[in-house]
Design a protein around this motif. Sequence first.
Motif, PDB file in Angstrom:
ATOM      1  N   ALA A  16       0.829  -1.205   0.000  1.00 20.48           N
ATOM      2  CA  ALA A  16       0.000   0.000   0.000  1.00 20.48           C
ATOM      3  C   ALA A  16       0.863   1.255   0.000  1.00 20.48           C
ATOM      4  O   ALA A  16       0.593   2.219  -0.732  1.00 20.48           O
ATOM      5  N   LEU A  17       1.918   1.276   0.823  1.00 20.95           N
ATOM      6  CA  LEU A  17       2.793   2.448   0.890  1.00 20.95           C
ATOM      7  C   LEU A  17       3.573   2.611  -0.403  1.00 20.95           C
ATOM      8  O   LEU A  17       3.743   3.736  -0.900  1.00 20.95           O
ATOM      9  N   TRP A  80       5.578   4.604   8.810  1.00 24.23           N
ATOM     10  CA  TRP A  80       4.514   3.786   9.398  1.00 24.23           C
ATOM     11  C   TRP A  80       3.245   4.034   8.605  1.00 24.23           C
ATOM     12  O   TRP A  80       2.962   5.166   8.205  1.00 24.23           O
ATOM     13  N   VAL A  81       2.518   2.971   8.354  1.00 24.60           N
ATOM     14  CA  VAL A  81       1.266   3.106   7.610  1.00 24.60           C
ATOM     15  C   VAL A  81       0.228   2.168   8.210  1.00 24.60           C
ATOM     16  O   VAL A  81       0.565   1.074   8.682  1.00 24.60           O
ATOM     17  N   HIS A  82      -1.002   2.637   8.262  1.00 25.42           N
ATOM     18  CA  HIS A  82      -2.106   1.800   8.727  1.00 25.42           C
ATOM     19  C   HIS A  82      -3.046   1.576   7.559  1.00 25.42           C
ATOM     20  O   HIS A  82      -3.495   2.511   6.901  1.00 25.42           O
ATOM     21  N   VAL A  83      -3.325   0.316   7.306  1.00 26.65           N
ATOM     22  CA  VAL A  83      -4.166  -0.067   6.174  1.00 26.65           C
ATOM     23  C   VAL A  83      -5.442  -0.705   6.696  1.00 26.65           C
ATOM     24  O   VAL A  83      -5.401  -1.625   7.522  1.00 26.65           O
ATOM     25  N   GLY A  84      -6.581  -0.216   6.238  1.00 25.70           N
ATOM     26  CA  GLY A  84      -7.860  -0.778   6.647  1.00 25.70           C
ATOM     27  C   GLY A  84      -8.137  -2.100   5.966  1.00 25.70           C
ATOM     28  O   GLY A  84      -7.393  -2.553   5.092  1.00 25.70           O
ATOM     29  N   ARG A  85      -9.223  -2.720   6.375  1.00 23.28           N
ATOM     30  CA  ARG A  85      -9.582  -4.017   5.785  1.00 23.28           C
ATOM     31  C   ARG A  85      -9.898  -3.913   4.298  1.00 23.28           C
ATOM     32  O   ARG A  85      -9.824  -4.904   3.569  1.00 23.28           O
ATOM     33  N   ASP A  86     -10.256  -2.717   3.844  1.00 24.89           N
ATOM     34  CA  ASP A  86     -10.551  -2.514   2.428  1.00 24.89           C
ATOM     35  C   ASP A  86      -9.301  -2.243   1.607  1.00 24.89           C
ATOM     36  O   ASP A  86      -9.380  -1.995   0.394  1.00 24.89           O
ATOM     37  N   GLY A  87      -8.114  -2.261   2.281  1.00 26.19           N
ATOM     38  CA  GLY A  87      -6.858  -2.045   1.574  1.00 26.19           C
ATOM     39  C   GLY A  87      -6.481  -0.594   1.403  1.00 26.19           C
ATOM     40  O   GLY A  87      -5.432  -0.292   0.824  1.00 26.19           O
ATOM     41  N   LEU A  88      -7.304   0.327   1.914  1.00 24.61           N
ATOM     42  CA  LEU A  88      -7.015   1.758   1.791  1.00 24.61           C
ATOM     43  C   LEU A  88      -6.197   2.236   2.987  1.00 24.61           C
ATOM     44  O   LEU A  88      -6.367   1.764   4.107  1.00 24.61           O
ATOM     45  N   GLY A  91      -3.790   5.804   7.835  1.00 30.34           N
ATOM     46  CA  GLY A  91      -2.830   6.523   8.671  1.00 30.34           C
ATOM     47  C   GLY A  91      -1.435   6.422   8.080  1.00 30.34           C
ATOM     48  O   GLY A  91      -1.071   5.382   7.523  1.00 30.34           O
ATOM     49  N   LEU A  92      -0.655   7.502   8.171  1.00 32.74           N
ATOM     50  CA  LEU A  92       0.680   7.512   7.592  1.00 32.74           C
ATOM     51  C   LEU A  92       1.592   8.429   8.395  1.00 32.74           C
ATOM     52  O   LEU A  92       1.217   9.546   8.748  1.00 32.74           O
ATOM     53  N   LEU A  93       2.790   7.946   8.708  1.00 37.39           N
ATOM     54  CA  LEU A  93       3.838   8.748   9.319  1.00 37.39           C
ATOM     55  C   LEU A  93       5.137   8.478   8.560  1.00 37.39           C
ATOM     56  O   LEU A  93       5.448   7.341   8.239  1.00 37.39           O
ATOM     57  N   ILE A  94       5.880   9.552   8.285  1.00 35.53           N
ATOM     58  CA  ILE A  94       7.198   9.432   7.657  1.00 35.53           C
ATOM     59  C   ILE A  94       8.185  10.205   8.504  1.00 35.53           C
ATOM     60  O   ILE A  94       7.986  11.395   8.775  1.00 35.53           O
ATOM     61  N   SER A  95       9.250   9.556   8.939  1.00 36.14           N
ATOM     62  CA  SER A  95      10.230  10.213   9.792  1.00 36.14           C
ATOM     63  C   SER A  95      10.932  11.331   9.025  1.00 36.14           C
ATOM     64  O   SER A  95      11.319  11.154   7.871  1.00 36.14           O
ATOM     65  N   PRO A  96      11.106  12.503   9.657  1.00 38.38           N
ATOM     66  CA  PRO A  96      11.844  13.588   9.002  1.00 38.38           C
ATOM     67  C   PRO A  96      13.355  13.392   9.050  1.00 38.38           C
ATOM     68  O   PRO A  96      14.095  14.176   8.466  1.00 38.38           O
ATOM     69  N   ILE A 307      11.170  -1.618  19.505  1.00 41.03           N
ATOM     70  CA  ILE A 307      10.309  -0.471  19.246  1.00 41.03           C
ATOM     71  C   ILE A 307      10.326  -0.167  17.750  1.00 41.03           C
ATOM     72  O   ILE A 307      11.336   0.265  17.206  1.00 41.03           O
ATOM     73  N   ARG A 308       9.223  -0.409  17.092  1.00 40.37           N
ATOM     74  CA  ARG A 308       9.079  -0.070  15.678  1.00 40.37           C
ATOM     75  C   ARG A 308       8.559   1.363  15.556  1.00 40.37           C
ATOM     76  O   ARG A 308       7.789   1.838  16.384  1.00 40.37           O
ATOM     77  N   TYR A 309       8.978   2.026  14.510  1.00 40.19           N
ATOM     78  CA  TYR A 309       8.546   3.395  14.266  1.00 40.19           C
ATOM     79  C   TYR A 309       7.038   3.440  14.061  1.00 40.19           C
ATOM     80  O   TYR A 309       6.461   2.596  13.371  1.00 40.19           O
ATOM     81  N   GLY A 310       6.406   4.420  14.683  1.00 38.99           N
ATOM     82  CA  GLY A 310       4.967   4.568  14.549  1.00 38.99           C
ATOM     83  C   GLY A 310       4.450   5.652  15.466  1.00 38.99           C
ATOM     84  O   GLY A 310       5.235   6.431  16.035  1.00 38.99           O
ATOM     85  N   PRO A 311       3.140   5.760  15.664  1.00 41.34           N
ATOM     86  CA  PRO A 311       2.578   6.776  16.563  1.00 41.34           C
ATOM     87  C   PRO A 311       3.151   6.639  17.973  1.00 41.34           C
ATOM     88  O   PRO A 311       3.125   5.552  18.553  1.00 41.34           O
ATOM     89  N   LEU A 312       3.651   7.735  18.526  1.00 43.27           N
ATOM     90  CA  LEU A 312       4.362   7.681  19.800  1.00 43.27           C
ATOM     91  C   LEU A 312       3.486   7.178  20.936  1.00 43.27           C
ATOM     92  O   LEU A 312       3.924   6.385  21.770  1.00 43.27           O
ATOM     93  N   TYR A 313       2.258   7.648  21.008  1.00 46.11           N
ATOM     94  CA  TYR A 313       1.404   7.313  22.146  1.00 46.11           C
ATOM     95  C   TYR A 313       0.722   5.956  22.003  1.00 46.11           C
ATOM     96  O   TYR A 313       0.190   5.428  22.968  1.00 46.11           O
TER      97      TYR A 313
END
Length: 394
Positions: A16-17, A80-88, A91-96, A307-313
């Motif tokens: 997806a990404l 980091w990317v979050h993919v829904g059940r529909d494949g879309l 959520g997306l994060l890219i480290s600067p 710890i994998r990269y992703g949303p901190l909280y």
Amino acid sequence: MPSVAYESDRRAEIEALREFLRASPERWAELAPRLVEQVGADRLERIVAATRERLGGFHEVSDSPEGLVVEGPGGRVLAWVHVGRDGLITGLLISPVQQRRRRLPLAVGRSGGRVACFLLAGFLVFWCWTAPDVLGWTGAVFALACGGVLIEGFGNAAMEPWWVRRPVQAGALVALGSACRLPGLPLGGHWLQLASAAVPLAVSGVALVRSRRHSWGTGPAVPLARFPLRGSWYVGQGGGRGLNHHVDVDEQRGAVDLVQLGRSGTYRGDPRLLTSYHAYGAEVFAPCDGLVVAAVDGLPDQVPGVIRYGPLYGNHVFIDTGTETVKLAHLRPGTVRVAVGEQVRAGQPLGQVGNSGNSSEPHLHLHAERHGEGLDLVFADVGPRLHRGRTVRA
């Protein structure tokens, strides 16, 4: 077959990404409609363009222990990317920041720290038993006390398993047992040697007291009504500099990380299993009345020690009291019981302790902030001074 499902999800995220980054901005609304709506097409295009410029283009998306990796001719960044059940993409994060080299696994760092403690304890035992005179022996004891302040005060010795703590404690007792040599030793005249051990002891002792008593001078408008956990909890991070790794982030400077201890430290059995940790799955309660302004669930727990990269909280709940925002993070997926817009009362169940987000082992992260400024945490039922090393019984 959880591992097969996990690998399948990771492949779906990579595909997806990869498709999203290679697509033109006109297709983003088709590939990630919710993301475009939340972030905005213009801002999303600036983020992707900046990443493309930093990397010199996009070559490939792959997986690594640290997270998904976006590679280009000029380097690589974590994503980091979050993919829904529909494949879309939802959520997306890219480290600067470019990933220049692999970090040492947390387990390796912990093992190195333990080896250092063993070596220090062995050296101090040897010093006490071989000191040629009384002043030399006294200097060795001062050094032993300084080591104790560093390990027990600034370190998190209580979180270590028994097979780490007990040998070090036994070494200290063996070192003190060398006092039996004193009647046969001369006084000695190396006062400089004594001072060289006494000064670090005094400095470390004063620094520990100051860090434990540290206050930012700002707190909630009224003390938070209830500690968010029940039973006995250990403050793994909290206090001033040297005791709290949150102090460099303005919003989190008064934060605490709370773990639960047993006879063998924070876990029993296999440390790679979430269910081995005493804190995992413990109920988390609202510490105050307020309005839920953020509630995220469904993000996976991290594997302990990785710890994998992703949303901190990770999975979290934020409560607006009207004067400050109280944030509880790293909750267990599937357990968040409140929703945005809901009014909660102090003591109301919010979820369970987990290991999602920027977390190396199951714990509850808690902090309060006002206009981006971290506040001292004060609870009506347990009092102030939540510093590393304190055990709270609520």
